[in-house]
Design a protein around this motif. Structure first.
Motif, PDB file in Angstrom:
ATOM      1  N   SER A   9      -4.652  -4.417   6.287  1.00  9.08           N
ATOM      2  CA  SER A   9      -4.904  -3.009   5.997  1.00  9.08           C
ATOM      3  C   SER A   9      -5.494  -2.895   4.593  1.00  9.08           C
ATOM      4  CB  SER A   9      -3.592  -2.215   6.100  1.00  9.08           C
ATOM      5  OG  SER A   9      -3.801  -0.837   5.947  1.00  9.08           O
ATOM      6  N   PRO A  10      -6.777  -3.221   4.444  1.00 11.14           N
ATOM      7  CA  PRO A  10      -7.378  -3.316   3.107  1.00 11.14           C
ATOM      8  C   PRO A  10      -7.228  -2.054   2.262  1.00 11.14           C
ATOM      9  CG  PRO A  10      -8.848  -4.230   4.767  1.00 11.14           C
ATOM     10  CD  PRO A  10      -7.730  -3.576   5.515  1.00 11.14           C
ATOM     11  N   PHE A  11      -7.313  -0.878   2.872  1.00  7.73           N
ATOM     12  CA  PHE A  11      -7.178   0.359   2.096  1.00  7.73           C
ATOM     13  C   PHE A  11      -5.812   0.428   1.427  1.00  7.73           C
ATOM     14  CE2 PHE A  11     -10.475   3.278   4.372  1.00  7.73           C
ATOM     15  CZ  PHE A  11     -11.468   2.379   4.052  1.00  7.73           C
ATOM     16  N   LEU A  12      -4.781   0.035   2.152  1.00  2.00           N
ATOM     17  CA  LEU A  12      -3.436   0.064   1.597  1.00  2.00           C
ATOM     18  C   LEU A  12      -3.225  -1.105   0.642  1.00  2.00           C
ATOM     19  CD1 LEU A  12      -0.673   1.473   1.637  1.00  2.00           C
ATOM     20  CD2 LEU A  12      -0.050   0.021   3.577  1.00  2.00           C
ATOM     21  N   GLY A  13      -3.703  -2.282   1.015  1.00  2.00           N
ATOM     22  CA  GLY A  13      -3.488  -3.469   0.196  1.00  2.00           C
ATOM     23  C   GLY A  13      -4.046  -3.360  -1.200  1.00  2.00           C
ATOM     24  N   GLU A  14      -5.193  -2.664  -1.349  1.00  2.00           N
ATOM     25  CA  GLU A  14      -5.793  -2.531  -2.674  1.00  2.00           C
ATOM     26  C   GLU A  14      -5.006  -1.582  -3.571  1.00  2.00           C
ATOM     27  OE1 GLU A  14      -9.715  -0.929  -2.263  1.00  2.00           O
ATOM     28  OE2 GLU A  14      -9.025   1.008  -1.483  1.00  2.00           O
ATOM     29  N   ARG A  15      -4.060  -0.855  -2.984  1.00  2.00           N
ATOM     30  CA  ARG A  15      -3.247   0.105  -3.741  1.00  2.00           C
ATOM     31  C   ARG A  15      -1.812  -0.385  -3.918  1.00  2.00           C
ATOM     32  NH1 ARG A  15      -3.592   4.377   0.442  1.00  2.00           N
ATOM     33  NH2 ARG A  15      -1.632   4.949  -0.545  1.00  2.00           N
ATOM     34  N   MET A  16      -1.572  -1.691  -3.783  1.00  2.00           N
ATOM     35  CA  MET A  16      -0.221  -2.230  -3.871  1.00  2.00           C
ATOM     36  C   MET A  16      -0.149  -3.333  -4.915  1.00  2.00           C
ATOM     37  SD  MET A  16       0.704  -2.480   0.210  1.00  2.00           S
ATOM     38  CE  MET A  16       2.366  -3.080  -0.053  1.00  2.00           C
ATOM     39  N   VAL A  17       1.025  -3.465  -5.521  1.00  2.00           N
ATOM     40  CA  VAL A  17       1.282  -4.503  -6.522  1.00  2.00           C
ATOM     41  C   VAL A  17       2.656  -5.099  -6.246  1.00  2.00           C
ATOM     42  CG1 VAL A  17       1.841  -4.874  -8.963  1.00  2.00           C
ATOM     43  CG2 VAL A  17      -0.200  -3.571  -8.344  1.00  2.00           C
ATOM     44  N   ALA A  18       2.758  -6.418  -6.338  1.00  2.00           N
ATOM     45  CA  ALA A  18       4.055  -7.102  -6.239  1.00  2.00           C
ATOM     46  C   ALA A  18       4.648  -7.248  -7.626  1.00  2.00           C
ATOM     47  CB  ALA A  18       3.875  -8.476  -5.594  1.00  2.00           C
ATOM     48  N   ALA A  19       5.975  -7.081  -7.731  1.00  2.00           N
ATOM     49  CA  ALA A  19       6.615  -7.136  -9.055  1.00  2.00           C
ATOM     50  C   ALA A  19       8.061  -7.588  -8.900  1.00  2.00           C
ATOM     51  CB  ALA A  19       6.548  -5.756  -9.727  1.00  2.00           C
ATOM     52  N   ARG A  20       8.756  -7.691 -10.038  1.00  2.00           N
ATOM     53  CA  ARG A  20      10.192  -7.970 -10.071  1.00  2.00           C
ATOM     54  C   ARG A  20      10.877  -6.794 -10.744  1.00  2.00           C
ATOM     55  NH1 ARG A  20      11.938 -12.040  -6.940  1.00  2.00           N
ATOM     56  NH2 ARG A  20      13.799 -12.166  -8.280  1.00  2.00           N
ATOM     57  N   LEU A  21      11.982  -6.355 -10.148  1.00  2.00           N
ATOM     58  CA  LEU A  21      12.751  -5.251 -10.700  1.00  2.00           C
ATOM     59  C   LEU A  21      14.228  -5.560 -10.489  1.00  2.00           C
ATOM     60  CD1 LEU A  21      12.484  -2.304 -11.901  1.00  2.00           C
ATOM     61  CD2 LEU A  21      12.905  -1.503  -9.574  1.00  2.00           C
ATOM     62  N   LEU A  22      14.993  -5.583 -11.573  1.00  2.00           N
ATOM     63  CA  LEU A  22      16.419  -5.899 -11.499  1.00  2.00           C
ATOM     64  C   LEU A  22      16.637  -7.232 -10.783  1.00  2.00           C
ATOM     65  CD1 LEU A  22      17.688  -2.320 -10.595  1.00  2.00           C
ATOM     66  CD2 LEU A  22      17.856  -3.447 -12.824  1.00  2.00           C
ATOM     67  N   ASP A  23      15.750  -8.163 -11.079  1.00  2.00           N
ATOM     68  CA  ASP A  23      15.787  -9.518 -10.527  1.00  2.00           C
ATOM     69  C   ASP A  23      15.614  -9.538  -9.007  1.00  2.00           C
ATOM     70  OD1 ASP A  23      15.843 -12.256 -11.052  1.00  2.00           O
ATOM     71  OD2 ASP A  23      17.965 -12.423 -10.522  1.00  2.00           O
ATOM     72  N   ARG A  24      14.919  -8.551  -8.470  1.00  2.00           N
ATOM     73  CA  ARG A  24      14.611  -8.529  -7.050  1.00  2.00           C
ATOM     74  C   ARG A  24      13.110  -8.374  -6.858  1.00  2.00           C
ATOM     75  NH1 ARG A  24      19.165  -4.846  -3.958  1.00  2.00           N
ATOM     76  NH2 ARG A  24      20.838  -5.047  -5.487  1.00  2.00           N
ATOM     77  N   ALA A  25      12.611  -8.910  -5.742  1.00  2.00           N
ATOM     78  CA  ALA A  25      11.194  -8.769  -5.412  1.00  2.00           C
ATOM     79  C   ALA A  25      10.944  -7.364  -4.861  1.00  2.00           C
ATOM     80  CB  ALA A  25      10.791  -9.813  -4.381  1.00  2.00           C
ATOM     81  N   VAL A  26       9.976  -6.658  -5.437  1.00  2.00           N
ATOM     82  CA  VAL A  26       9.622  -5.317  -4.983  1.00  2.00           C
ATOM     83  C   VAL A  26       8.110  -5.210  -4.879  1.00  2.00           C
ATOM     84  CG1 VAL A  26      11.665  -4.245  -6.018  1.00  2.00           C
ATOM     85  CG2 VAL A  26       9.534  -4.331  -7.320  1.00  2.00           C
ATOM     86  N   PHE A  27       7.657  -4.283  -4.063  1.00  2.00           N
ATOM     87  CA  PHE A  27       6.237  -3.941  -4.070  1.00  2.00           C
ATOM     88  C   PHE A  27       6.114  -2.448  -4.368  1.00  2.00           C
ATOM     89  CE2 PHE A  27       7.718  -3.928   0.304  1.00  2.00           C
ATOM     90  CZ  PHE A  27       7.225  -2.751   0.842  1.00  2.00           C
ATOM     91  N   VAL A  28       5.046  -2.110  -5.058  1.00  2.00           N
ATOM     92  CA  VAL A  28       4.843  -0.753  -5.554  1.00  2.00           C
ATOM     93  C   VAL A  28       3.511  -0.238  -5.031  1.00  2.00           C
ATOM     94  CG1 VAL A  28       4.810   0.734  -7.599  1.00  2.00           C
ATOM     95  CG2 VAL A  28       6.017  -1.477  -7.674  1.00  2.00           C
ATOM     96  N   ARG A  29       3.498   0.987  -4.576  1.00  2.00           N
ATOM     97  CA  ARG A  29       2.243   1.609  -4.157  1.00  2.00           C
ATOM     98  C   ARG A  29       2.278   3.084  -4.503  1.00  2.00           C
ATOM     99  NH1 ARG A  29       2.191   3.390   2.131  1.00  2.00           N
ATOM    100  NH2 ARG A  29       4.394   3.793   2.409  1.00  2.00           N
ATOM    101  N   GLU A  30       1.112   3.644  -4.736  1.00  2.00           N
ATOM    102  CA  GLU A  30       1.018   5.084  -4.923  1.00  2.00           C
ATOM    103  C   GLU A  30       0.928   5.757  -3.564  1.00  2.00           C
ATOM    104  OE1 GLU A  30      -1.754   8.610  -6.902  1.00  2.00           O
ATOM    105  OE2 GLU A  30      -2.085   6.518  -7.469  1.00  2.00           O
TER     106      GLU A  30
END
Length: 406
Positions: A293-314
Motif C-alpha cells: 500500500s504505497p500511499f500508506l507506506g510513505e506516510r509511516m515511520v518505525a520507531a521505539r517507544l518505552l522500549d517497544r517497537a511502534v509504528f507512527v502514521r498521520e
C-alpha cells in the motif's frame, strides 16, 4: 474534574476495559467476529486437512485481508486510491492466504445480507477473475470511479470531499487543540507523555509531520496533546496513542495534525522461512506497507517507544474503511471482483511477469467443472465458514454469561 474525565479509564484499568469492549464488538455479528479473530483464522487454517492450499511466491501479503481492511487511502501528495489500509499482520508469506481471508470475509458478508449460498459460489468465481485481471492490467489501471461498484464509489466520493475539520470532528470532537478524555481517549502515565514528547523531538518524526504537500520541510513541530487511544479490537495488550501535533506554517500560523502511534507485535500470519523479512516488528509493518500500500507506506515511520517497537502514521481525512454490511447479489459479486483486483495488484507489483504467470496457473489447478474457482479455495471457505459460525455462537454464549455475572 468534569464528567468526561471521570468516565475515562485510568492506566491500571486499561486491559480489563479493552477486553470487555473486544468481547462486546465481536459478539455484535458473525462478520464482526471474523474481523476480530485473525489468530483463530490461522489456527483453523493450519489444522485443515480437507484441501491443499498452493504455495505461492515469496511476496509481502496483508495477512489480515478482510473487507474492512481495504478502503480509500490518500498519498502525501493528495492522490486517492483504494488500497490495503491495515498492515499489522503483514509478512513475506503465501499470497493464497490473503485470498482465503478475503473470501471468508466476503462469504460472511453475503450470509449477513441473507443471500443464498449460490451467491457465495459466484463471489469466489468473480474473486478469481478480479485477481487474474490484476496481473494483466497496468499498475493502477482501472482504479478510476468508472469501474468501481456503487458501494465503493460512494465511499470514495465521501473520502474525496473530507477535510481536516471532518477528521477533527470525528476523532477528537472538534478543532480545538485538545484531545478530550472520556470513553475513547484515556489519560497517560507521566512516563508515557515524556516518551512521546521525546519521540516527536527526533528529526525522523519531525520529517513525518512535515511530509504532506503544502507543509514547509523545515517547519517546527511540537506535541500539543496526547492520550491513550481505545481503538479497535487489536489494541488489547498493546500501546496505542493519539497525538495532536502542531506544525508551524508561513507567518507563524499553526496547522494541526493527528498522529497514530501503535505498538507492533509478532504477526499471527505464517511467514516464509529465510525470506529476509525485518526482525523488528515495526520495521516489518512499515516495509510491508511500502510494498502493498504505497500511499500508506510513505506516510509511516518505525520507531521505539518505552522500549517497544511502534509504528507512527498521520491520520488523513481521506482514509476511510469500507463498511459494507448489506449487499444485493449483484453488489456482492461486483465488490468481490473489484476488491480482489486491488489485492491482486498489491501482490502482482512484487512479481516479474514470468512469476506472475506461473502463480496464476498454479492457482487454477484442481478447478472443478461445476465451479469456475479452484477447489482449494472453495473447500477452505466452506470449512472456515462452518468453524467461524460455531466459534461465534460459543463466543456469544460466553459473553452473555459474563455480562449476566457482571
Amino acid at each position: 474534574m468534569n464528567k468526561a474525565v471521570r468516565a475515562s479509564c485510568q492506566p491500571d484499568q486499561r486491559q480489563a476495559a479493552l477486553a470487555a469492549r473486544r468481547n462486546r464488538k465481536m459478539a455484535a455479528s458473525a462478520n464482526a467476529y471474523v474481523r476480530g479473530s485473525t489468530t483463530r483464522f490461522y489456527a483453523w487454517l493450519g489444522q485443515s486437512d480437507r484441501c491443499t492450499v498452493p504455495d505461492g511466491p515469496e511476496v509481502w501479503i496483508c495477512g489480515d485481508c478482510h473487507v474492512g481492511n481495504l478502503g480509500p487511502v490518500a498519498s502525501a501528495d493528495g492522490e486517492l486510491e483504494i488500497q490495503i489500509r491495515d498492515l499489522d499482520q503483514t509478512v513475506i508469506g503465501n499470497p493464497a492466504h490473503d485470498l482465503i481471508r478475503l473470501g471468508l470475509s466476503l462469504a460472511m458478508a453475503a450470509r449477513g445480507s441473507d443471500l443464498p449460498g449460490v451467491t457465495t459460489a459466484h463471489v469466489l468465481e468473480h474473486m478469481m477473475e478480479g485477481y487474474a485481471a490484476a496481473f494483466t492490467q497496468p499498475d493502477g489501471a482501472g482504479d478510476g470511479h468508472t469501474d468501481m461498484p456503487k458501494a465503493v464509489r460512494l465511499v470514495m466520493r465521501k473520502a474525496a470531499g473530507r477535510s481536516w475539520r471532518n477528521l477533527a470532528d470525528e476523532r477528537i470532537e472538534g478543532v480545538a487543540p485538545v484531545i478530550p478524555l472520556g470513553r475513547r481517549f484515556w489519560p497517560l502515565e507521566p512516563s508515557e507523555r515524556a516518551a512521546i514528547d521525546a519521540l516527536f523531538g527526533t528529526e525522523e518524526l519531525r520529517a513525518l509531520a512535515t511530509a504532506l504537500r503544502g507543509r514547509d520541510d523545515g517547519a517546527d513541530v511540537r506535541v500539543v496533546d496526547a492520550a491513550y487511544w481505545r481503538k479497535g479490537c487489536s489494541s488489547l495488550g498493546q500501546l496505542r496513542f493519539a497525538v495532536l501535533v502542531a506544525v508551524e506554517g508561513r507567518k507563524g500560523r499553526l496547522r494541526h495534525c493527528l498522529m497514530d502511534i501503535k505498538e507492533a507485535i509478532a504477526a499471527a500470519a505464517p511467514r516464509y522461512a529465510d525470506s529476509g523479512m525485518p526482525r523488528d516488528n515495526a520495521r516489518r509493518v512499515v516495509e510491508g506497507a511500502r510494498n502493498l500500500s504505497p500511499f500508506l507506506g510513505e506516510r509511516m515511520v518505525a520507531a521505539r517507544l518505552l522500549d517497544r517497537a511502534v509504528f507512527v502514521r498521520e491520520l488523513l481525512p481521506q482514509d476511510l474503511k469500507l463498511q459494507i454490511e448489506q449487499l444485493t447479489r449483484e453488489e456482492a459479486v461486483e465488490v468481490a471482483r473489484f476488491l480482489t483486483t486491488v489485492v491482486g495488484r498489491a501482490h502482482a507489483r512484487q512479481m516479474d511477469p514470468a512469476t506472475g504467470a506461473s502463480w496464476l496457473a498454479e492457482l487454477q489447478r484442481n478447478s472443478s467443472r461445476s465451479l469456475d474457482a479452484p477447489s482449494w479455495l472453495w473447500s477452505s471457505i466452506v470449512e472456515l465458514v462452518g468453524a467461524h459460525e460455531q466459534a461465534y455462537l460459543e463466543h456469544c454464549r460466553r459473553y452473555a454469561m459474563e455480562t449476566d455475572a457482571a
